[in-house]
Design an enzyme around this catalytic site. Sequence first.
Site, PDB file in Angstrom:
ATOM      1  CG  HIS A   1      -0.217  -0.271   2.511  1.00 18.22           C
ATOM      2  ND1 HIS A   1       0.686   0.602   3.053  1.00 18.22           N
ATOM      3  CD2 HIS A   1      -0.248  -1.340   3.351  1.00 18.22           C
ATOM      4  CE1 HIS A   1       1.156   0.109   4.182  1.00 18.22           C
ATOM      5  NE2 HIS A   1       0.615  -1.070   4.384  1.00 18.22           N
TER       6      HIS A   1
ATOM      7  CG  HIS B   1       4.322  -1.736   1.981  1.00 17.83           C
ATOM      8  ND1 HIS B   1       3.000  -2.098   1.988  1.00 17.83           N
ATOM      9  CD2 HIS B   1       4.907  -2.451   2.976  1.00 17.83           C
ATOM     10  CE1 HIS B   1       2.787  -3.015   2.933  1.00 17.83           C
ATOM     11  NE2 HIS B   1       3.926  -3.236   3.550  1.00 17.83           N
TER      12      HIS B   1
ATOM     13  CD  GLN C   1       8.363 -10.953  10.321  1.00 24.37           C
ATOM     14  OE1 GLN C   1       9.118 -11.275   9.409  1.00 24.37           O
ATOM     15  NE2 GLN C   1       7.667  -9.849  10.302  1.00 24.37           N
TER      16      GLN C   1
ATOM     17  N   GLY D   1       9.537   1.286   8.323  1.00 26.05           N
ATOM     18  CA  GLY D   1       8.483   2.232   8.677  1.00 26.05           C
ATOM     19  C   GLY D   1       8.394   2.422  10.181  1.00 26.05           C
TER      20      GLY D   1
ATOM     21  CE  LYS E   1       0.508   0.019  10.990  1.00 24.79           C
ATOM     22  NZ  LYS E   1       0.971  -1.350  11.118  1.00 24.79           N
ATOM     23  CG  ASP E   2       5.673  -2.381  11.765  1.00 25.42           C
ATOM     24  OD1 ASP E   2       4.901  -3.130  12.349  1.00 25.42           O
ATOM     25  OD2 ASP E   2       5.491  -1.987  10.604  1.00 25.42           O
TER      26      ASP E   2
ATOM     27  NE  ARG F   1      -1.102  -7.809  10.887  1.00 26.94           N
ATOM     28  CZ  ARG F   1      -1.093  -9.063  11.305  1.00 26.94           C
ATOM     29  NH1 ARG F   1      -2.220  -9.651  11.604  1.00 26.94           N
ATOM     30  NH2 ARG F   1       0.042  -9.722  11.447  1.00 26.94           N
TER      31      ARG F   1
HETATM   32  P1  AMP Z   1       5.234  -5.240   6.302  1.00 28.07           P
HETATM   33  O1  AMP Z   1       4.943  -5.630   4.885  1.00 28.07           O
HETATM   34  O2  AMP Z   1       4.013  -5.046   7.131  1.00 28.07           O
HETATM   35  O3  AMP Z   1       6.279  -6.119   6.942  1.00 28.07           O
HETATM   36  O4  AMP Z   1       5.895  -3.807   6.214  1.00 28.07           O
HETATM   37  C1  AMP Z   1       7.061  -3.603   5.480  1.00 28.07           C
HETATM   38  C2  AMP Z   1       7.629  -2.261   5.852  1.00 28.07           C
HETATM   39  O5  AMP Z   1       6.684  -1.242   5.549  1.00 28.07           O
HETATM   40  C3  AMP Z   1       7.931  -2.166   7.359  1.00 28.07           C
HETATM   41  O6  AMP Z   1       9.156  -1.490   7.540  1.00 28.07           O
HETATM   42  C4  AMP Z   1       6.758  -1.365   7.865  1.00 28.07           C
HETATM   43  O7  AMP Z   1       7.055  -0.620   9.042  1.00 28.07           O
HETATM   44  C5  AMP Z   1       6.506  -0.426   6.685  1.00 28.07           C
HETATM   45  N1  AMP Z   1       5.141   0.099   6.751  1.00 28.07           N
HETATM   46  C6  AMP Z   1       3.994  -0.606   6.935  1.00 28.07           C
HETATM   47  N2  AMP Z   1       2.936   0.224   7.009  1.00 28.07           N
HETATM   48  C7  AMP Z   1       3.418   1.471   6.874  1.00 28.07           C
HETATM   49  C8  AMP Z   1       2.819   2.770   6.873  1.00 28.07           C
HETATM   50  N3  AMP Z   1       1.524   2.959   7.035  1.00 28.07           N
HETATM   51  N4  AMP Z   1       3.641   3.852   6.698  1.00 28.07           N
HETATM   52  C9  AMP Z   1       4.982   3.697   6.543  1.00 28.07           C
HETATM   53  N5  AMP Z   1       5.602   2.493   6.531  1.00 28.07           N
HETATM   54  C10 AMP Z   1       4.833   1.399   6.701  1.00 28.07           C
END
Ligand code: AMP
Length: 283
Positions: free
Chosen positions: A45, A48, A72, A159, A161-162, A200
């Site tokens: 999204h 990312h 994970q 991000g 966010k995490d 999610r």
């Molecule tokens: P994920 O696919 O959930 O493992 O996320 C991959 C990367 O994208 C991680 O570093 C997340 O922190 C980042 N990420 C997920 N959602 C967001 C968001 N809303 N804004 C910025 N980065 C994000």
Amino acid sequence: MLKNLYLHRYFQFSLKVFYYTKEISRWAKCQDDVFSFVPTMGALHAGHLSLVENARALRKPVLVSIFLNPAQFNNAEDLKKYPQTLAQDLSLLSRTGADAVYLPVTHDLYPEGLAEVVLDLGILDKVFEGLQRPGYFKGVVKVLHRLFSVLNPADVFFGQKDLQQCLVVEKLIAAYFPNIRQHNIPTQRDSQTGLALSSRNLRLSDEGLLKAGYINKALKMAAEMSSTEKAYNMLTNKGIDVEYLERVTLPDLQTADPDSPHKAVVFAGYVEGVRLIDNLLLH
Ligand code: AMP
């Protein structure tokens, strides 16, 4: 067959697609190890894509990985329900200007006999996400240690966010990969509700999305007050099952008193049975 189909389809956008460690490390070597890396679990999204855009701003080739890392997930059901939208992901990445995408094959990325990574996470493994999702950060460390070892990128993008994951990655990099530069990118949110974008969210109904919009309001409310009680009550009244909502210090994630410097508010909870996390950094 499927792999060739994708290669053929995305070749026109010059997005290169790789599956095996041998081929991706050859690509990495061809860049003289000067490239930026964005690890993801797919269902991409705008959050990312903002990491990809920030990576592109460094004017180095950008590699994105999409890997639903089984290590994970401590809950098999959660893994099964995780959204997968590969064709759309590849199209988004090519339009955003990524140069290459790596889709690891589990047995190739994790060969038999792979040594366990030793890393003391201190408090990070014992509070919030570490506490609620046993083994989660072990899985994060396992996959990132392996990816960084295979790829040897110059810059990596994560991000905020995490938030807790960013802190874990800082520890991993400090211990094993001192030459890698880590960039933590601000959270992208829905422009109307402030809901943090998340893969999610795809599992929420329209009503669930509206409810989840209150998470950002609660974070702001908790940030302005010395206690999280009012914000907590607002969320539970909206039908959100709060796992934690706390004001914490950084980087040690201790419960913060009103005078502590470097604070954040962290949240995890369930909307329609979907676990969401978010946070607000206070400057
Ligand atoms: P994920 O696919 O959930 O493992 O996320 C991959 C990367 O994208 C991680 O570093 C997340 O922190 C980042 N990420 C997920 N959602 C967001 C968001 N809303 N804004 C910025 N980065 C994000």
